[in-house]
Write an enzyme that holds these catalytic residues in place. Structure first.
Site, PDB file in Angstrom:
ATOM      1  N   HIS A 162     -22.700  -4.941  -1.664  1.00 39.71           N
ATOM      2  CA  HIS A 162     -21.104  -5.241  -1.922  1.00 39.71           C
ATOM      3  C   HIS A 162     -20.835  -4.329  -2.908  1.00 39.71           C
ATOM      4  CE1 HIS A 162     -17.967  -8.486  -3.045  1.00 39.71           C
ATOM      5  NE2 HIS A 162     -17.735  -7.184  -2.007  1.00 39.71           N
TER       6      HIS A 162
ATOM      7  N   HIS B 242     -10.123 -12.399   7.352  1.00 35.76           N
ATOM      8  CA  HIS B 242     -11.774 -12.753   7.870  1.00 35.76           C
ATOM      9  C   HIS B 242     -11.863 -13.823   9.351  1.00 35.76           C
ATOM     10  CE1 HIS B 242     -12.129 -13.034   3.366  1.00 35.76           C
ATOM     11  NE2 HIS B 242     -13.287 -12.591   3.893  1.00 35.76           N
TER      12      HIS B 242
ATOM     13  N   ARG C 183       7.666 -13.937  -2.939  1.00 31.71           N
ATOM     14  CA  ARG C 183       6.894 -13.240  -3.279  1.00 31.71           C
ATOM     15  C   ARG C 183       5.529 -13.835  -3.113  1.00 31.71           C
ATOM     16  NH1 ARG C 183       2.501 -11.776  -3.182  1.00 31.71           N
ATOM     17  NH2 ARG C 183       1.428  -9.721  -2.842  1.00 31.71           N
TER      18      ARG C 183
ATOM     19  N   CYS D 140       9.592  -6.308  -6.958  1.00 36.65           N
ATOM     20  CA  CYS D 140       8.396  -6.742  -6.118  1.00 36.65           C
ATOM     21  C   CYS D 140       8.153  -4.929  -6.445  1.00 36.65           C
ATOM     22  CB  CYS D 140       8.095  -6.772  -5.138  1.00 36.65           C
ATOM     23  SG  CYS D 140       5.959  -6.920  -4.973  1.00 36.65           S
TER      24      CYS D 140
ATOM     25  N   TYR E  37      -1.817  -4.313 -10.174  1.00 36.57           N
ATOM     26  CA  TYR E  37      -0.476  -3.880 -10.087  1.00 36.57           C
ATOM     27  C   TYR E  37      -0.766  -2.828 -10.953  1.00 36.57           C
ATOM     28  CZ  TYR E  37       1.544  -7.482  -7.365  1.00 36.57           C
ATOM     29  OH  TYR E  37       1.578  -9.041  -6.162  1.00 36.57           O
TER      30      TYR E  37
END
Lengths: 565, 565
Positions: B121, B145, B220, B267, B405
């Site tokens: 992974h 998924h 958001r 945002c 961010y």
């Protein structure tokens, strides 16, 4: 009078009333107290673009001095009248210093009635400062006037001659060069203007050391360097409930804790030459080195203001802290600027009344004995040779605060500019430049790799967090290594948020791209507000050529050694 | 598993250890608690560009699921083993939740041993969060998924079946849609993602009013909207000398003065779609309207911290104020962020614990009953549904603070990114955009003139002082009219320096240039630190598509009416 002088006069608008209010007009006889040496040849183009139909057009034709016929006419006019000029005393000249009484000036013994010109003067009544006295003291300060066009312009207004005795007196006064006591400077500096002294170090020296040695630190004087006796120096603090506070140098050093800050100062005109290359602007043609970094020590302005009675009640009525320098023009007008009160009193603003630079007394060029250091704020507010501090509801009324260091749209020219429409520059935008290699340098292919060096800084204490470097004109980017201390020394660690006052030096070593014959090196910095530098100069061009912070570009040629041998 | 999911897992690195420390692993079984709906199709391109030779390459081949041969092989493998699968209890599955004991998960009754996958992974041991439990609760949150490739990938690791009784229990738990209690939204909003809800208003609505109506304010959410009972709501304040302070909503409203601030929130991903157009990035494909302006009322964070014992001694040991939301993922991990302590405690920082938006209780989507409003700072730090405040030496350890961010160089990709190398976004850079006309609009020549409208704002309380508009792609510029209040109302006046939290709306009406068939409209804003927007998107492109603030460009066609008739 050529277009440069014309623009000069226009620029002076606004300063007049302030200066005339508190200064005797005679013998102070400057027509304008701003520096403008570099505004002669460069301004011609922008002036011609800027001029408009109407009365300005007419004046322009008269003043531009480019018409041979007009020039011939003036000479004739002069020749005809030469013999007939009456003789005046200084007293008579001095009696003509208003529009009502007429506006007279003298120059080299000639007496000129410029009353008519005042009304045509785009800069308004600023010109009245010169009324009643000699032009020479002003022209000694600002060499731009010593040009044929200006003299031709003046000749038109000649009305007489000064009597011999008064002329002799004038000459005695005028032999003093106000710059004669300016200090010696390091010969490596590149001089942009001698009087007042403006010079920058070679870029490659700039990035040699994190702390710029004081001798190499860029010099930006607006006026002659004043000679201040530290024994009698007094700093005045006005506008606070405690009344006038007066501090000797000794008191400043002993009554307040000594605070040390490493801070970069940058002239608003740094990198102006790149704007000039796009379209001519007004101002000294600075390269990329009108920026330097030093360690400053002194009393905190905050502490001094508190000692003078600053409190929350003051914040409710005042918004600015004004500074006056001890450097003066011939009219007695001192250099002045102001900063917002909240910057001045903030515990985190780190504003200093500095008496040391890099661990020694301030050098004469940097404000001996005391200057203001306003970290994160444009050089112009870091007033040198500090004489007075005034806490006020208003900004400084100085020319440099109101009508000079401001930014405008690229579409704004000298005919449309309204200085009131833009805020005085305080915090500067993010900046970076390449100090090595130099533009046009040649690199041998055999060296295989190239090291690019530079500086990066942002205003307002915003820390530079990244510098991107491109070798292909901005198509691809690599991240440069950044350092915030002298090479080989441990980094100083991350400064507190909003208090990153010192620049970063950066470098990157990259292999020479195979096959490339030229490298288009570009750098751009990012600060911790993630502001970035604009890509190109033209869209940020402005008539004063300030705030030039587009990507910095340097082109380098690669020489293939095989072919050369 | 497709490349989108692959990237998802990579992005989750770093969150694992934090979350596992304080949360029970079962029944919480999400493998990743970040939003990622939009990361499926769009990521394929960037992933393919990013992948490198070596083991990652091998995994990519396995996971990308594009090879028909491989897919066929997996199906065969599955068919052969179907009959022979042993039956396991939930208890047995739950006992496999470490690399030592094996890592098992369940999905629709199947039991999978993904131990081998953990080692491959790219996101490291983040995947261990799912160990010992069901995948469904996580997949209900993040729809990416539910794709064939992911199921094929999983099928390879099947080792058994869950017994019928435990399967029934799981299903009962899983029928709850965590988003079922999300509030109703205004139908005009343009939805970028439904669960969690992310939507922006049409741009032309945005510039209709200086204060954005709450229903139109961009939404958001990172997680389901929590339902909070105002009667039992408690806000906890930790990390100060006074010990834990707990405040009810009533106490917050009555013990502290009510403070009102008009502030724009934006945002970090606003205008991401323009970066996506240059090269695919990771994140919701926001247009230009992930920004809005509202009036917020509440207690000042400063006042609450002082009540909890904040003092100068705290500033010496702490540097950050962390916020935890009441919105949680299936593992119980709450949304979290932090801001610098000096912003939180500054008298001029204006940070609010807001309980009102535009004069009414906060709407559910905007953090009812209490949210943080950090004027001048990226939306992500304005934590909604505020549950806890922690004064700390450290930043928030949340995924969103540490690994999300942040801004990077255009040359940085998902293989080379080091999230520690960049600061968490706080203050945002200067921004502006054109809200009308829309890109591609057609204007009739007979209308003779065109009105262009937009917004402009800058982070850190830096006031926008000018907006330049070009109709010719940036060759020439005009200055737009700026307003800072509702149309027809008196302007609010200049905010104090450094506290310009609200945006400016601007407009300009210009004649249609004769002969032009198309207008290339561009806007760029300048703030009072004279920072400007970069010219183009590509050089500020970054892998998360944040901080997209290049000049905004809109092309408009002019229709010649004569020809049309």
């Amino acid at each position: 009078m050529n277009s440069g002088a014309m623009l000069l006069l226009r620029r002076c608008r606004g300063l007049t009333l302030l200066s005339t209010r508190r200064l005797p007009v005679a013998p102070a006889v400057a027509s304008c107290a701003v520096r403008l040496r570099s505004s002669s040849a460069e301004d011609q183009g922008s002036y011609q673009r800027a001029h408009r139909p109407g009365w300005r057009h007419a004046v322009a034709g008269l003043l531009a001095g480019t018409g041979a016929v007009l020039a011939y006419g003036l000479h004739q006019h002069k020749a005809e009248q030469e013999a007939a000029y009456p003789i005046f005393s200084q007293e008579e000249v001095t009696s003509h210093r208003s529009l009502q009484d007429g506006v007279w000036v003298t120059y080299k013994g000639g007496v000129y009635d410029i009353t008519e010109f005042v009304a045509m003067h785009p800069g308004g009544d600023k010109i009245l400062l010169a009324a009643g006295g000699a032009l020479e003291p002003f022209w000694a300060l600002y060499a731009v006037h010593n040009q044929e066009h200006v003299l031709e312009m003046l000749s038109e207004y000649k009305v007489g001659e000064l009597n011999a005795e008064d002329l002799k007196k004038q000459k005695t006064m005028q032999t003093l060069d106000p710059y004669s006591s300016d200090p010696e400077r390091h010969p490596v500096l590149r001089i942009n203007n001698l009087k007042p002294f403006n010079a920058e170090p070679p870029p490659e020296i700039l990035s040699d050391s994190f702390i710029t040695p004081s001798a190499f630190f860029f010099k930006r004087n607006h006026l002659p360097v004043p000679q201040v006796d530290p024994a009698t120096y007094l700093l005045q603090v006005e506008g606070l409930p405690g009344g006038l506070l007066t501090l000797s140098l000794e008191e400043l050093k002993t009554r307040f804790p000594k605070h040390t800050v490493t801070a970069t100062l940058q002239c608003a005109g740094n990198r102006r030459s790149e704007m000039n290359a796009v379209k001519q602007v007004k101002g000294l043609n600075w390269g990329i080195a009108a920026i330097s970094n030093a360690t400053w020590s002194g009393a905190r302005l905050r502490d001094v203001l508190l000692a003078a009675g600053y409190g929350p009640d003051v914040a409710r009525r005042a918004g600015h802290v004004q500074f006056e320098g001890l450097d003066k023009d011939v009219t007695g007008t001192t250099y002045g600027a102001s900063i917002p009160l909240n910057k001045a009193v903030s515990e985190e603003g780190d504003v200093l009344l500095a008496y040391e630079m890099n661990g020694a007394d301030l050098p004469a060029d940097h404000g001996y004995p005391v200057r203001v250091v306003v970290p994160g704020v444009v050089g112009a507010r870091n007033v040198k040779w500090l004489g007075k501090i005034i806490v006020s509801a208003d900004e400084s009324s100085s020319h440099w605060q109101q009508n000079d260091y401001k930014g405008f749209s690229p579409g704004t020219d000298w005919d449309t500019v309204n200085f009131k429409s833009a805020p005085a520059i305080q915090e500067l935008p993010v900046q970076s430049a390449i100090t090595a290699p130099a533009d046009g340098a040649v690199v041998d292919r055999s060296s295989e790799e190239l090291t690019v060096k530079g500086y990066a800084w942002s205003g307002g204490g915003r820390e530079v967090v990244r510098v991107d470097v491109s070798l292909d004109g901005g198509k691809t980017w690599q991240v440069a290594q950044i350092r915030s201390s002298e090479k080989g020394q441990a980094p100083e660690g991350t400064p507190p948020t909003g208090r990153a006052w010192a620049w970063k030096l950066w470098e990157i070593t990259a292999p020479l791209p195979p096959g490339a014959k030229e490298l288009k090196i570009v750098c751009k910095a990012v600060d911790n507000s993630y502001n970035m530098q604009p890509d190109t100069v033209a869209p940020i061009w402005n008539l004063r050529g300030v705030l030039s912070n587009a990507w910095h570009r340097v082109n380098v040629k690669i020489r293939e050694d095989e072919r050369e041998e």
